[in-house]
Design an enzyme around this catalytic site. Structure first.
Site, mmCIF file in Angstrom:
data_model
loop_
_atom_site.group_PDB
_atom_site.id
_atom_site.type_symbol
_atom_site.label_atom_id
_atom_site.label_comp_id
_atom_site.label_asym_id
_atom_site.label_seq_id
_atom_site.Cartn_x
_atom_site.Cartn_y
_atom_site.Cartn_z
ATOM 1 N N HIS A 175 -5.303 20.811 29.583
ATOM 2 C CA HIS A 175 -4.170 22.397 29.218
ATOM 3 C C HIS A 175 -3.787 22.553 27.659
ATOM 4 C CE1 HIS A 175 -0.859 25.114 29.566
ATOM 5 N NE2 HIS A 175 -0.902 25.199 30.786
ATOM 6 N N GLU A 224 -7.028 25.906 26.456
ATOM 7 C CA GLU A 224 -7.239 25.026 27.559
ATOM 8 C C GLU A 224 -8.510 25.737 27.976
ATOM 9 O OE1 GLU A 224 -4.376 26.564 30.771
ATOM 10 O OE2 GLU A 224 -3.470 27.276 28.770
HETATM 11 C C1 BG6 Z 1 -1.619 28.659 31.928
HETATM 12 C C2 BG6 Z 1 -1.032 29.300 32.768
HETATM 13 O O1 BG6 Z 1 -2.312 27.997 31.541
HETATM 14 O O2 BG6 Z 1 0.184 27.443 32.507
HETATM 15 C C3 BG6 Z 1 0.031 29.945 32.696
HETATM 16 O O3 BG6 Z 1 -2.337 30.507 32.928
HETATM 17 C C4 BG6 Z 1 1.163 29.072 32.719
HETATM 18 O O4 BG6 Z 1 0.532 30.542 33.267
HETATM 19 C C5 BG6 Z 1 0.932 28.176 32.120
HETATM 20 O O5 BG6 Z 1 2.376 29.695 32.613
HETATM 21 C C6 BG6 Z 1 2.448 27.007 31.888
HETATM 22 O O6 BG6 Z 1 2.296 26.435 33.457
HETATM 23 P P1 BG6 Z 1 3.329 25.213 33.116
HETATM 24 O O7 BG6 Z 1 3.693 25.218 35.044
HETATM 25 O O8 BG6 Z 1 3.525 24.224 32.372
HETATM 26 O O9 BG6 Z 1 4.692 26.207 33.229
#
Ligand code: BG6
Length: 295
Positions: A165, A269
């Site tokens: 990510h 990602e």
């Molecule tokens: C992304 C999602 O991969 O991650 C988003 O598509 C999300 O919707 C983002 O807000 C961050 O997620 P987190 O759990 O780290 O706040």
């Protein structure tokens, strides 16, 4: 713990260990070109890559938590075995558990390698009852390769989704483009998962964006005009791409993210987010992404 890590895995000037302000053990890998990464054992979380020239490629929020049980905001969180919302904590268990170091090496080719492992614990098994381990291999030269391997160590098949990510640090999101997704049918998480065809050769940003591009091409370019550089993102074994920027309102709603930080980041990602991967007993699945500054 730090002393033991140093004793077992330190390679002078190449692999070193620190404890950060929160007491999280951190590894620093340095390649002879000056390329350097920082990697927490917590989450096997890469928080920084400074290439031989230029600013950090990865974004880290100044408001990130560094607390057991909470995800770090920025760098490369590993999502596994769930991507997004579901029965498990958001984006799964890998990013909120401590990993262990398995190996460090300076290879004959001069690259610096580190392998971190997450093995199922009794606590993880209460949430996800499948014997497994994950190996994250980081290989650093002037470029950076991150590989995730999922091992099914049990006697039943299981399914998972996963993602690297990655949060990229850009000088100005309004002068940032992502190329390589033209004609890919994406799902838009912000508009009821509507499926549409990407019509832009160069994706630009002027509002919140949160989309998955299933079966995306294996090479994308992130142009960061403000830093006068392009990052090539090359994936292997990872079919899908998510592009995310929270923009103004969501940035304000996020506790661990500065109100203005959306201007200096974008997530591109790579992973298997769309269709769960089925892994047979004793089988191993692998996916990797290479990051390189190309101009
Ligand atoms: C992304 C999602 O991969 O991650 C988003 O598509 C999300 O919707 C983002 O807000 C961050 O997620 P987190 O759990 O780290 O706040």
């Amino acid at each position: 713990m730090i002393d033991l890590l140093k004793k077992q895995f330190r390679i002078p000037s190449v692999v070193t260990f620190n404890e950060d302000r929160a007491g999280f053990p951190e590894m620093v890998l340095t390649h002879r070109t000056g390329s350097r990464v920082r990697l927490y054992l917590y989450g096997a979380h890469l928080t920084s890559w400074t290439p031989p020239q230029g600013a950090d490629v990865f974004f880290m929020s100044a408001q990130s938590w560094f607390q057991p049980g909470r995800a770090i905001r920025g760098g490369i969180p590993v999502a596994f075995p769930q991507f997004g919302d579901g029965p498990l904590p958001k984006h799964g268990l890998a990013r909120i558990n401590p990993w262990t170091v398995i190996r460090t090496a300076l290879t004959p080719a001069g690259t610096v390698q580190a392998v971190l492992r997450l093995t199922d614990t009794p606590e993880i098994r209460t949430l996800w009852p499948h014997p497994f381990h994950l190996d994250l291999t980081v290989e650093l030269s002037a470029q950076l390769i991150v590989e995730l391997a999922v091992h099914n160590t049990g006697n039943r098949a299981f399914q998972f989704n996963t993602a690297l990510h990655t949060y990229f640090h850009v000088a100005d999101i309004r002068q940032t483009t992502v190329t390589g997704l033209l004609n890919i049918a994406y799902r838009d998480f912000l508009r009821g998962n509507i499926r549409e065809l990407e019509t832009r050769r160069e994706i630009t940003f002027d509002r919140e964006m949160d989309r998955v591009y299933p079966n995306a091409p294996d090479r994308l370019l992130l142009r960061d005009a403000g830093h006068r550089r392009t990052i090539a993102i090359t994936k292997q074994g990872l079919p899908d791409v998510v592009v995310w920027n929270p923009w103004i309102d969501k940035a304000q709603r996020m506790e661990d993210f500065g109100d203005d930080e959306y201007q200096r980041m974008v997530c591109v990602e790579t992973g298997a987010m769309e269709i769960p991967v089925e892994l047979a007993p004793a089988a191993v699945w692998q996916g990797q992404t290479t990051f390189a500054v190309v101009t």
